[in-house]
Design a protein around this motif. Structure first.
Motif, PDB file in Angstrom:
ATOM      1  N   ASN A  85     -17.801 -54.393 -59.260  1.00  0.00           N
ATOM      2  CA  ASN A  85     -18.444 -53.766 -60.414  1.00  0.00           C
ATOM      3  C   ASN A  85     -18.510 -52.260 -60.200  1.00  0.00           C
ATOM      4  O   ASN A  85     -18.746 -51.795 -59.096  1.00  0.00           O
ATOM      5  CB  ASN A  85     -19.866 -54.303 -60.585  1.00  0.00           C
ATOM      6  CG  ASN A  85     -19.876 -55.797 -60.779  1.00  0.00           C
ATOM      7  OD1 ASN A  85     -19.047 -56.337 -61.479  1.00  0.00           O
ATOM      8  ND2 ASN A  85     -20.795 -56.467 -60.124  1.00  0.00           N
ATOM      9  N   LYS A  86     -18.352 -51.515 -61.287  1.00  0.00           N
ATOM     10  CA  LYS A  86     -18.445 -50.063 -61.190  1.00  0.00           C
ATOM     11  C   LYS A  86     -19.900 -49.682 -60.971  1.00  0.00           C
ATOM     12  O   LYS A  86     -20.785 -50.102 -61.709  1.00  0.00           O
ATOM     13  CB  LYS A  86     -17.900 -49.408 -62.458  1.00  0.00           C
ATOM     14  CG  LYS A  86     -17.900 -47.904 -62.368  1.00  0.00           C
ATOM     15  CD  LYS A  86     -17.296 -47.271 -63.587  1.00  0.00           C
ATOM     16  CE  LYS A  86     -17.401 -45.766 -63.451  1.00  0.00           C
ATOM     17  NZ  LYS A  86     -17.057 -45.091 -64.677  1.00  0.00           N
ATOM     18  N   GLU A 109     -24.847 -42.116 -68.733  1.00  0.00           N
ATOM     19  CA  GLU A 109     -24.431 -43.299 -69.507  1.00  0.00           C
ATOM     20  C   GLU A 109     -24.866 -44.607 -68.847  1.00  0.00           C
ATOM     21  O   GLU A 109     -24.187 -45.618 -68.926  1.00  0.00           O
ATOM     22  CB  GLU A 109     -22.922 -43.269 -69.749  1.00  0.00           C
ATOM     23  CG  GLU A 109     -22.487 -42.076 -70.574  1.00  0.00           C
ATOM     24  CD  GLU A 109     -20.990 -42.031 -70.821  1.00  0.00           C
ATOM     25  OE1 GLU A 109     -20.251 -42.859 -70.249  1.00  0.00           O
ATOM     26  OE2 GLU A 109     -20.559 -41.151 -71.583  1.00  0.00           O
ATOM     27  N   ILE A 110     -26.024 -44.567 -68.193  1.00  0.00           N
ATOM     28  CA  ILE A 110     -26.599 -45.780 -67.617  1.00  0.00           C
ATOM     29  C   ILE A 110     -27.372 -46.527 -68.700  1.00  0.00           C
ATOM     30  O   ILE A 110     -27.379 -47.752 -68.732  1.00  0.00           O
ATOM     31  CB  ILE A 110     -27.498 -45.429 -66.410  1.00  0.00           C
ATOM     32  CG1 ILE A 110     -26.639 -44.806 -65.305  1.00  0.00           C
ATOM     33  CG2 ILE A 110     -28.236 -46.661 -65.901  1.00  0.00           C
ATOM     34  CD1 ILE A 110     -27.412 -44.231 -64.150  1.00  0.00           C
ATOM     35  N   ASP A 112     -28.132 -46.609 -73.096  1.00  0.00           N
ATOM     36  CA  ASP A 112     -27.507 -46.213 -74.357  1.00  0.00           C
ATOM     37  C   ASP A 112     -28.487 -45.538 -75.313  1.00  0.00           C
ATOM     38  O   ASP A 112     -28.092 -44.738 -76.147  1.00  0.00           O
ATOM     39  CB  ASP A 112     -26.913 -47.438 -75.064  1.00  0.00           C
ATOM     40  CG  ASP A 112     -25.776 -48.047 -74.261  1.00  0.00           C
ATOM     41  OD1 ASP A 112     -25.070 -47.292 -73.579  1.00  0.00           O
ATOM     42  OD2 ASP A 112     -25.601 -49.277 -74.328  1.00  0.00           O
ATOM     43  N   GLU A 138     -25.445 -50.578 -61.119  1.00  0.00           N
ATOM     44  CA  GLU A 138     -24.292 -51.267 -61.683  1.00  0.00           C
ATOM     45  C   GLU A 138     -24.161 -50.927 -63.163  1.00  0.00           C
ATOM     46  O   GLU A 138     -25.138 -50.887 -63.904  1.00  0.00           O
ATOM     47  CB  GLU A 138     -24.472 -52.778 -61.498  1.00  0.00           C
ATOM     48  CG  GLU A 138     -23.293 -53.595 -61.915  1.00  0.00           C
ATOM     49  CD  GLU A 138     -23.529 -55.078 -61.660  1.00  0.00           C
ATOM     50  OE1 GLU A 138     -22.933 -55.874 -62.384  1.00  0.00           O
ATOM     51  OE2 GLU A 138     -24.310 -55.416 -60.758  1.00  0.00           O
ATOM     52  N   GLU A 139     -22.944 -50.694 -63.579  1.00  0.00           N
ATOM     53  CA  GLU A 139     -22.679 -50.367 -64.977  1.00  0.00           C
ATOM     54  C   GLU A 139     -22.957 -51.590 -65.853  1.00  0.00           C
ATOM     55  O   GLU A 139     -22.671 -52.722 -65.470  1.00  0.00           O
ATOM     56  CB  GLU A 139     -21.217 -49.948 -65.121  1.00  0.00           C
ATOM     57  CG  GLU A 139     -20.870 -49.397 -66.473  1.00  0.00           C
ATOM     58  CD  GLU A 139     -19.423 -48.947 -66.507  1.00  0.00           C
ATOM     59  OE1 GLU A 139     -18.526 -49.796 -66.375  1.00  0.00           O
ATOM     60  OE2 GLU A 139     -19.199 -47.739 -66.642  1.00  0.00           O
ATOM     61  N   GLY A 140     -23.553 -51.372 -67.005  1.00  0.00           N
ATOM     62  CA  GLY A 140     -23.745 -52.443 -67.976  1.00  0.00           C
ATOM     63  C   GLY A 140     -25.048 -53.207 -67.836  1.00  0.00           C
ATOM     64  O   GLY A 140     -25.239 -54.221 -68.503  1.00  0.00           O
ATOM     65  N   LEU A 141     -25.983 -52.731 -67.008  1.00  0.00           N
ATOM     66  CA  LEU A 141     -27.273 -53.413 -66.891  1.00  0.00           C
ATOM     67  C   LEU A 141     -28.121 -53.138 -68.126  1.00  0.00           C
ATOM     68  O   LEU A 141     -27.979 -52.112 -68.782  1.00  0.00           O
ATOM     69  CB  LEU A 141     -28.021 -52.928 -65.643  1.00  0.00           C
ATOM     70  CG  LEU A 141     -27.439 -53.299 -64.285  1.00  0.00           C
ATOM     71  CD1 LEU A 141     -28.280 -52.693 -63.173  1.00  0.00           C
ATOM     72  CD2 LEU A 141     -27.353 -54.796 -64.114  1.00  0.00           C
ATOM     73  N   SER A 142     -29.038 -54.058 -68.413  1.00  0.00           N
ATOM     74  CA  SER A 142     -29.950 -53.852 -69.535  1.00  0.00           C
ATOM     75  C   SER A 142     -30.990 -52.803 -69.158  1.00  0.00           C
ATOM     76  O   SER A 142     -31.185 -52.481 -67.986  1.00  0.00           O
ATOM     77  CB  SER A 142     -30.652 -55.170 -69.886  1.00  0.00           C
ATOM     78  OG  SER A 142     -31.560 -55.519 -68.854  1.00  0.00           O
ATOM     79  N   ASN A 143     -31.681 -52.278 -70.160  1.00  0.00           N
ATOM     80  CA  ASN A 143     -32.726 -51.289 -69.918  1.00  0.00           C
ATOM     81  C   ASN A 143     -33.823 -51.850 -69.015  1.00  0.00           C
ATOM     82  O   ASN A 143     -34.346 -51.148 -68.153  1.00  0.00           O
ATOM     83  CB  ASN A 143     -33.324 -50.812 -71.246  1.00  0.00           C
ATOM     84  CG  ASN A 143     -32.367 -49.935 -72.016  1.00  0.00           C
ATOM     85  OD1 ASN A 143     -31.396 -49.419 -71.470  1.00  0.00           O
ATOM     86  ND2 ASN A 143     -32.620 -49.771 -73.304  1.00  0.00           N
TER      87      ASN A 143
END
Length: 156
Positions: A85-86, A109-110, A112, A138-143
């Motif tokens: 994962n990025k 951009e962690i 949105d 990790e990129e794409g985690l929820s708030n």
């Protein structure tokens, strides 16, 4: 003896000559040129992390040791996860305000939506619960997940 009026003339003449000599020296003195190095963002971040890590290592109190352990626990150690994962490197400075943290999260951009993150932070009563340190997020985690990582709080 010199008359009183002549005394003042000589005093004024002395002051005038002093000003002229002082001004001449100032005009003829060499100008100092300062050399400075332009740093890239990576160099700045690297140096900032070195300084923060030194601060963390130099703390001696029990409370700072507990904070150090929390910071170390939050840093991703597993290289396999980094490959799959990025990961985004994120730094919270000691004493940084929550609004600045939110802005930095948004700029990296962690997250949105700043307002949505702020609302969740207020709902969780986490405005002053951020733990300073270096994080690999990790990129794409929820708030909610990002907030949990940065505050080390369990979700209610």
């Amino acid at each position: 003896m010199i008359k009183d009026s002549k005394k003042y003339v000589y005093i004024l003449l002395g002051i005038g000559i002093g000003l002229i000599i002082g001004g001449s020296v100032a005009l003829l003195s060499p100008k100092v040129k300062y050399k400075y190095k332009e740093y890239t963002d990576e160099e700045i971040l690297k140096r900032a992390t070195e300084i923060k890590l030194d601060k963390i290592k130099n703390k001696d109190t029990d409370s700072s040791k507990k904070k150090d352990n929390k910071v170390k626990d939050n840093i991703v150690k597993d290289e396999e996860d980094n490959k799959e994962n990025k990961m985004i490197k994120f730094i919270i400075e000691e004493g940084e305000k929550s609004q600045d943290i939110i802005n930095n999260l948004y700029n990296k951009e962690i997250i949105d939506d700043k307002e949505q993150f702020r609302d969740i932070m207020i709902k969780e009563n986490a405005e002053k619960s951020f733990i300073y340190g270096i994080y690999n997020i990790e990129e794409g985690l929820s708030n909610e997940e990002v907030l949990k990582i940065l505050t080390n709080k369990k979700k209610n």
